[in-house]
Design a protein around this motif. Structure first.
Motif, PDB file in Angstrom:
ATOM      1  N   ARG A   2      44.233  33.685  50.068  1.00  0.00           N
ATOM      2  CA  ARG A   2      44.142  32.303  49.571  1.00  0.00           C
ATOM      3  C   ARG A   2      43.869  32.268  48.053  1.00  0.00           C
ATOM      4  O   ARG A   2      43.013  31.545  47.552  1.00  0.00           O
ATOM      5  CB  ARG A   2      43.037  31.527  50.312  1.00  0.00           C
ATOM      6  CG  ARG A   2      43.357  31.344  51.803  1.00  0.00           C
ATOM      7  CD  ARG A   2      42.581  30.215  52.393  1.00  0.00           C
ATOM      8  NE  ARG A   2      41.140  30.473  52.427  1.00  0.00           N
ATOM      9  CZ  ARG A   2      40.233  29.541  52.728  1.00  0.00           C
ATOM     10  NH1 ARG A   2      40.607  28.304  52.972  1.00  0.00           N
ATOM     11  NH2 ARG A   2      38.966  29.850  52.755  1.00  0.00           N
ATOM     12  N   ALA A   3      44.601  33.077  47.331  1.00  0.00           N
ATOM     13  CA  ALA A   3      44.418  33.148  45.875  1.00  0.00           C
ATOM     14  C   ALA A   3      45.067  31.940  45.199  1.00  0.00           C
ATOM     15  O   ALA A   3      46.213  31.599  45.498  1.00  0.00           O
ATOM     16  CB  ALA A   3      45.010  34.438  45.338  1.00  0.00           C
ATOM     17  N   VAL A   4      44.322  31.317  44.315  1.00  0.00           N
ATOM     18  CA  VAL A   4      44.819  30.121  43.619  1.00  0.00           C
ATOM     19  C   VAL A   4      44.525  30.278  42.121  1.00  0.00           C
ATOM     20  O   VAL A   4      43.387  30.525  41.747  1.00  0.00           O
ATOM     21  CB  VAL A   4      44.084  28.851  44.116  1.00  0.00           C
ATOM     22  CG1 VAL A   4      44.675  27.601  43.476  1.00  0.00           C
ATOM     23  CG2 VAL A   4      44.131  28.752  45.630  1.00  0.00           C
ATOM     24  N   PRO A   5      45.550  30.155  41.253  1.00  0.00           N
ATOM     25  CA  PRO A   5      45.239  30.186  39.821  1.00  0.00           C
ATOM     26  C   PRO A   5      44.543  28.889  39.407  1.00  0.00           C
ATOM     27  O   PRO A   5      44.988  27.800  39.777  1.00  0.00           O
ATOM     28  CB  PRO A   5      46.608  30.310  39.159  1.00  0.00           C
ATOM     29  CG  PRO A   5      47.620  29.998  40.200  1.00  0.00           C
ATOM     30  CD  PRO A   5      46.961  29.974  41.545  1.00  0.00           C
ATOM     31  N   ILE A   6      43.448  29.019  38.675  1.00  0.00           N
ATOM     32  CA  ILE A   6      42.747  27.806  38.252  1.00  0.00           C
ATOM     33  C   ILE A   6      42.866  27.588  36.745  1.00  0.00           C
ATOM     34  O   ILE A   6      42.454  26.573  36.212  1.00  0.00           O
ATOM     35  CB  ILE A   6      41.250  27.813  38.674  1.00  0.00           C
ATOM     36  CG1 ILE A   6      40.556  29.068  38.153  1.00  0.00           C
ATOM     37  CG2 ILE A   6      41.121  27.699  40.200  1.00  0.00           C
ATOM     38  CD1 ILE A   6      39.039  28.991  38.275  1.00  0.00           C
ATOM     39  N   LEU A   7      43.442  28.565  36.066  1.00  0.00           N
ATOM     40  CA  LEU A   7      43.701  28.410  34.639  1.00  0.00           C
ATOM     41  C   LEU A   7      44.874  29.308  34.271  1.00  0.00           C
ATOM     42  O   LEU A   7      44.913  30.465  34.678  1.00  0.00           O
ATOM     43  CB  LEU A   7      42.472  28.792  33.809  1.00  0.00           C
ATOM     44  CG  LEU A   7      42.604  28.667  32.291  1.00  0.00           C
ATOM     45  CD1 LEU A   7      42.678  27.197  31.865  1.00  0.00           C
ATOM     46  CD2 LEU A   7      41.443  29.356  31.583  1.00  0.00           C
ATOM     47  N   LYS A   8      45.798  28.745  33.560  1.00  0.00           N
ATOM     48  CA  LYS A   8      46.927  29.545  33.087  1.00  0.00           C
ATOM     49  C   LYS A   8      46.972  29.449  31.579  1.00  0.00           C
ATOM     50  O   LYS A   8      46.751  28.380  31.007  1.00  0.00           O
ATOM     51  CB  LYS A   8      48.238  29.029  33.683  1.00  0.00           C
ATOM     52  CG  LYS A   8      48.362  29.270  35.171  1.00  0.00           C
ATOM     53  CD  LYS A   8      49.679  28.695  35.690  1.00  0.00           C
ATOM     54  CE  LYS A   8      49.809  28.947  37.189  1.00  0.00           C
ATOM     55  NZ  LYS A   8      51.049  28.337  37.729  1.00  0.00           N
ATOM     56  N   SER A   9      47.313  30.570  30.937  1.00  0.00           N
ATOM     57  CA  SER A   9      47.362  30.574  29.484  1.00  0.00           C
ATOM     58  C   SER A   9      48.303  31.668  29.016  1.00  0.00           C
ATOM     59  O   SER A   9      48.511  32.660  29.696  1.00  0.00           O
ATOM     60  CB  SER A   9      45.968  30.811  28.914  1.00  0.00           C
ATOM     61  OG  SER A   9      46.015  30.938  27.515  1.00  0.00           O
ATOM     62  N   ASN A  10      48.887  31.462  27.849  1.00  0.00           N
ATOM     63  CA  ASN A  10      49.673  32.553  27.290  1.00  0.00           C
ATOM     64  C   ASN A  10      48.856  33.366  26.293  1.00  0.00           C
ATOM     65  O   ASN A  10      49.358  34.206  25.581  1.00  0.00           O
ATOM     66  CB  ASN A  10      50.969  32.029  26.641  1.00  0.00           C
ATOM     67  CG  ASN A  10      50.678  30.945  25.620  1.00  0.00           C
ATOM     68  OD1 ASN A  10      49.503  30.680  25.304  1.00  0.00           O
ATOM     69  ND2 ASN A  10      51.720  30.338  25.077  1.00  0.00           N
ATOM     70  N   LYS A  11      47.561  33.068  26.220  1.00  0.00           N
ATOM     71  CA  LYS A  11      46.615  33.833  25.404  1.00  0.00           C
ATOM     72  C   LYS A  11      45.579  34.463  26.336  1.00  0.00           C
ATOM     73  O   LYS A  11      45.334  33.957  27.427  1.00  0.00           O
ATOM     74  CB  LYS A  11      45.911  32.903  24.389  1.00  0.00           C
ATOM     75  CG  LYS A  11      46.847  32.313  23.370  1.00  0.00           C
ATOM     76  CD  LYS A  11      47.132  33.339  22.260  1.00  0.00           C
ATOM     77  CE  LYS A  11      48.372  33.001  21.430  1.00  0.00           C
ATOM     78  NZ  LYS A  11      48.430  31.634  20.886  1.00  0.00           N
ATOM     79  N   PRO A  12      44.958  35.523  25.864  1.00  0.00           N
ATOM     80  CA  PRO A  12      44.043  36.238  26.772  1.00  0.00           C
ATOM     81  C   PRO A  12      42.910  35.376  27.349  1.00  0.00           C
ATOM     82  O   PRO A  12      42.369  34.521  26.658  1.00  0.00           O
ATOM     83  CB  PRO A  12      43.460  37.344  25.884  1.00  0.00           C
ATOM     84  CG  PRO A  12      44.515  37.566  24.846  1.00  0.00           C
ATOM     85  CD  PRO A  12      45.122  36.210  24.586  1.00  0.00           C
ATOM     86  N   ILE A  13      42.591  35.654  28.613  1.00  0.00           N
ATOM     87  CA  ILE A  13      41.412  35.096  29.290  1.00  0.00           C
ATOM     88  C   ILE A  13      40.530  36.297  29.671  1.00  0.00           C
ATOM     89  O   ILE A  13      41.039  37.292  30.179  1.00  0.00           O
ATOM     90  CB  ILE A  13      41.793  34.308  30.563  1.00  0.00           C
ATOM     91  CG1 ILE A  13      42.754  33.148  30.212  1.00  0.00           C
ATOM     92  CG2 ILE A  13      40.553  33.776  31.276  1.00  0.00           C
ATOM     93  CD1 ILE A  13      43.391  32.500  31.430  1.00  0.00           C
ATOM     94  N   LEU A  14      39.236  36.184  29.396  1.00  0.00           N
ATOM     95  CA  LEU A  14      38.343  37.320  29.618  1.00  0.00           C
ATOM     96  C   LEU A  14      37.030  36.900  30.278  1.00  0.00           C
ATOM     97  O   LEU A  14      36.613  35.742  30.158  1.00  0.00           O
ATOM     98  CB  LEU A  14      37.972  37.974  28.267  1.00  0.00           C
ATOM     99  CG  LEU A  14      39.069  38.582  27.413  1.00  0.00           C
ATOM    100  CD1 LEU A  14      38.518  38.846  26.008  1.00  0.00           C
ATOM    101  CD2 LEU A  14      39.582  39.857  28.037  1.00  0.00           C
ATOM    102  N   ALA A  15      36.417  37.848  30.937  1.00  0.00           N
ATOM    103  CA  ALA A  15      35.001  37.817  31.333  1.00  0.00           C
ATOM    104  C   ALA A  15      34.549  36.552  32.062  1.00  0.00           C
ATOM    105  O   ALA A  15      33.609  35.880  31.644  1.00  0.00           O
ATOM    106  CB  ALA A  15      34.121  38.029  30.091  1.00  0.00           C
ATOM    107  N   PRO A  16      35.186  36.237  33.214  1.00  0.00           N
ATOM    108  CA  PRO A  16      34.662  35.081  33.961  1.00  0.00           C
ATOM    109  C   PRO A  16      33.286  35.354  34.556  1.00  0.00           C
ATOM    110  O   PRO A  16      32.999  36.483  34.980  1.00  0.00           O
ATOM    111  CB  PRO A  16      35.715  34.879  35.058  1.00  0.00           C
ATOM    112  CG  PRO A  16      36.382  36.195  35.226  1.00  0.00           C
ATOM    113  CD  PRO A  16      36.351  36.852  33.890  1.00  0.00           C
TER     114      PRO A  16
END
Lengths: 448, 284
Positions: free
Chosen positions: A207-221
């Motif tokens: 049940r994986a759901v993307p909650i944020l999409k970006s073309n720049k890096p996302i780190l350290a949730p």
């Protein structure tokens, strides 16, 4: 022993040989003690094998096919914990769904310590009712009975809930199968274009759901302690900034936007503060931000690189990585006094610590002396004893389950995947992964 | 001498013709003479022997006299008192009477004196006998006392000896029993080791198990090693932990290894067993 007491004593006094008298006295005193003591066997060790459990496919009275196989989900949950060994249903001699259909002898024959049965029925409206019952095969009795209800699309969640109940009944600690994870997936299209997603999923990866999409890096949730918010670093504005996002609404807020590094946010155990790394004054240092007052407190002041803060469960100190000693090592700093001590001494690289919920150990990435690989290791806080859990070439970003029994981490091969390993290191699994490079998993707190 | 004479007669005159007569006569004479001599000897020897025997019983008879005397004494005075009464009445003559009286008086004096002497002698004899009797009594008493003491001493010694023997026997029995018990204990310890290993191999501690937790079970076994009953005597406070403990015993059973054990050792040690589950290799 054959003679009566008074006579024995009188005769003892008549005896001329003292040695004889003493040995006789010894017999008299010790004899009854030896004769009466019940044999006691001390059991001080165990094998800590996985508990054999039979999860019988749940009976379903509806006309259409169920979307999910509940017993299968429960079985794989229990297996994932490393503490259970579900028995293949091919060996079953029967498929009971009611208490009076359970024949303990049959299940004992299969070596099952427990058997779980259940039945699913349709609820008026748009949902299901699942009734389940857990039996102790060796004790020949029912130990747990429950009912879970949910909508048609919640069958997996209902299965995880039952897994949690069963796990807690048998192990004595709460299960984590209803908890969630978040992680970052990087999809590289070409040299210039990489897509990033922040993904929210069940702890088993489903049940994986993307909650944020970006073309720049996302780190350290990082999870808020109530499990309702996430803090993370996003480069979406061209340089790193720390954001907080509410899961339910999707609302976001940029918390820091200082020049230089804004990285590694970590929520305090009471949810009121955020530890982070800022380099606004030139050198990366650890800071604590009070979320209500937005007041920033500098914690470390050192010319070396200080990074990756993690809270101790009491919220009074932070564990962080620093190269102040010449190599990356772990340190602990007390917030009130600023007193700092080194925690890791074994090997040339120890970094990115996460403290266990009981505060007695920490998980981190360790590279041993003369070794080539970076692996997940656990160190006991008191003794400093360290053990390496994994052995693949490059591992990163371990996080600890809220019950302290499992770890999730990123395993890097050709592309990153997620691994789950029991805290004792004996059982590990790879979670099903989407396309792309999977990084920095974060395990949610218990869901209330 | 007689033998020689008969032989010379026989060998002297007619040796061959008078063979039968010559043998018979001297043989008869010889037999008679021998018989006479034997008879004489028999007659003489017993008399001397009877005399010699007498002194020994005299003591005994003397004693008997003193004992029997009081009986005849009361009988005599009755006839004596009757007889003197008719005598003075039967002789009333005066002249002869005076002489007779004098004679009588003299006689009576003599008699009296004699009687006194006799009485004195008797008294002395009595005294002597009395003192002898007392002495004899004392000696007898002393002898009895001595015998009594000796007997007592002997009995005490016997008693002590008997008790010592009993004690040593008991000691021996105990020593044997102790030796047996030691052997049994060693044997039992061996089986305890086996059972411990079997149970530890089956003990899957739950995740909540911690060092310091303790569950005490009592189990009942059959000589076949089969488990009859498991009871929790003292729980740890953690139900999952308690359950893991009794499950480990259930899983480990039956303890078929116990079938090889001597029934006595089984009865003494293994019919009921206590298990203490107390992990030492876990975190606190």
């Amino acid at each position: 022993m054959m003679l009566t007491g008074a006579r024995v004593i009188r005769t003892l006094l008549l005896l001329k040989k003292p040695s004889v008298m003493w040995s006789l006295l010894f017999c008299l005193l010790m004899g009854p003690a030896l004769a009466q003591a019940e044999l006691t066997i001390e059991i001080t060790k165990g094998n800590d094998k996985a508990i054999p459990v039979a999860v019988v496919p749940f009976a379903w009275s509806g006309s259409d096919l169920l979307q999910e196989e509940i017993a299968g989900i429960i079985g794989s949950d229990l297996r994932l914990s490393g503490q259970f060994a579900p028995i293949s249903s091919k060996q079953f001699l029967g498929f009971p769904s009611k208490a009076d259909e359970v024949f303990f002898g049959d299940w004992r024959l299969l070596g099952a310590s427990y058997v779980l049965i259940g039945r699913v029925s349709e609820q008026s409206g748009n949902g299901y009712v699942v009734n389940y019952e857990l039996f102790d095969v060796l004790g020949r009795r029912s130990v747990l009975r429950g009912e879970v209800t949910g909508s048609r699309d919640q069958l997996r969640a209902m299965a995880h809930k039952i897994s949690d109940d069963v796990y807690e009944n048998i192990t004595g600690i709460p299960g984590v199968f209803s908890t969630r994870i978040v992680y970052v997936v990087a999809k590289r299209h070409d040299a210039k274009k990489t897509d990033y997603q922040l993904v929210y999923a069940d702890m088993d990866g489903h049940r994986a759901v993307p909650i944020l999409k970006s073309n720049k890096p996302i780190l350290a949730p990082s999870w808020s302690p109530d499990g309702k918010k996430l803090a993370y670093v996003s480069f979406e504005a061209g340089r790193p900034a720390i954001y907080i996002q509410e899961l339910a609404s999707g609302e976001r807020e940029r918390v820091t936007n200082f020049p230089g590094l804004n990285s590694a946010p970590k929520w305090s155990p009471n949810g009121k503060k955020l530890a982070m790394v800022l380099s606004k004054d030139g050198n990366p240092e650890i800071y604590v931000l009070d979320l209500a007052s937005r007041q920033l407190t500098q914690v470390t002041r050192h010319f070396a690189l200080d990074n990756e803060p993690a809270w101790m469960p009491d919220g009074k100190s932070l564990v962080f990585t620093s190269n102040r000693g010449g190599s990356a090592q772990l340190y602990e700093v007390e917030l009130a006094s600023g007193e700092t001590k080194r925690l890791s001494f074994d090997g040339k690289f120890n970094a990115r610590a996460r403290v266990f919920p009981d505060g007695k150990s920490m998980a981190f990435i360790h590279k041993g002396e003369g070794e080539a690989s970076y692996n997940v290791a656990i160190q006991e806080m008191d003794t400093g004893r360290i053990r390496t859990l994994t052995s693949s070439p490059f591992e990163d970003a371990p996080d600890v389950s809220p019950n302290g029994r499992m770890l999730i981490y990123a395993a890097q091969g050709d592309s990153g995947v997620l691994g789950i390993i029991s805290a004792d290191g004996r059982v590990s699994f790879r979670l099903p992964s989407s396309e792309g490079d999977v990084r920095e998993p974060a395990w949610s707190p218990y869901r209330k | 001498m007689i033998g020689k004479r008969t032989r010379s007669k026989r060998g002297g005159k007619k040796r061959e013709s008078v063979k039968g007569e010559g043998w018979l006569l001297p043989a008869t004479v010889s037999l008679l003479l021998h018989s006479l001599a034997v008879a004489l000897l028999l007659l003489i020897v017993p008399t001397t022997e009877t005399r010699k025997v007498n002194p020994v019983p005299r003591h005994v008879s003397a004693k008997m006299v003193t004992l029997e005397r009081p009986e005849p004494a009361p009988k005599k005075p009755v006839p004596v008192a009757e007889k003197p009464a008719p005598k003075p009445i039967a002789k009333p003559r005066p002249d002869q009477q005076a002489i007779a009286l004098k004679q009588k008086q003299a006689e009576e004096r003599k008699k009296k004196q004699a009687e006194e002497r006799r009485r004195e002698e008797r008294r002395k004899a009595d005294l002597r006998r009395e003192s002898e009797r007392k002495l004899a009594e004392q000696r007898e008493h002393e002898r009895l006392e001595r015998e009594r003491r000796e007997r007592k001493q002997k009995r005490l010694e016997q008693l002590q000896k008997q008790q010592e023997e009993e004690m040593l026997a008991a000691l021996d029995r105990d020593a044997q029993a102790a030796e047996q018990a030691r052997e049994d204990a060693e044997l039992a310890a061996g089986y305890v080791g086996i059972i411990r290993q079997l149970v530890e191999r089956q003990w899957i501690r739950p995740a909540s198990a911690r060092q310091g937790m303790k569950t005490v079970l009592r189990i009942q076994l059959l000589p076949t090693g089969e488990l009859i009953k498991v009871r929790i005597l003292a729980g740890s406070g953690n139900e999952a932990f308690d359950r893991s403990a009794y499950q480990s015993v259930e899983r480990a059973a039956p303890f078929t290894e116990l079938q090889d054990m001597e029934p006595r050792v089984f009865e003494e040690n293994f019919r009921t067993l206590r298990f203490v589950f107390n992990p030492e290799d876990l975190l606190e």
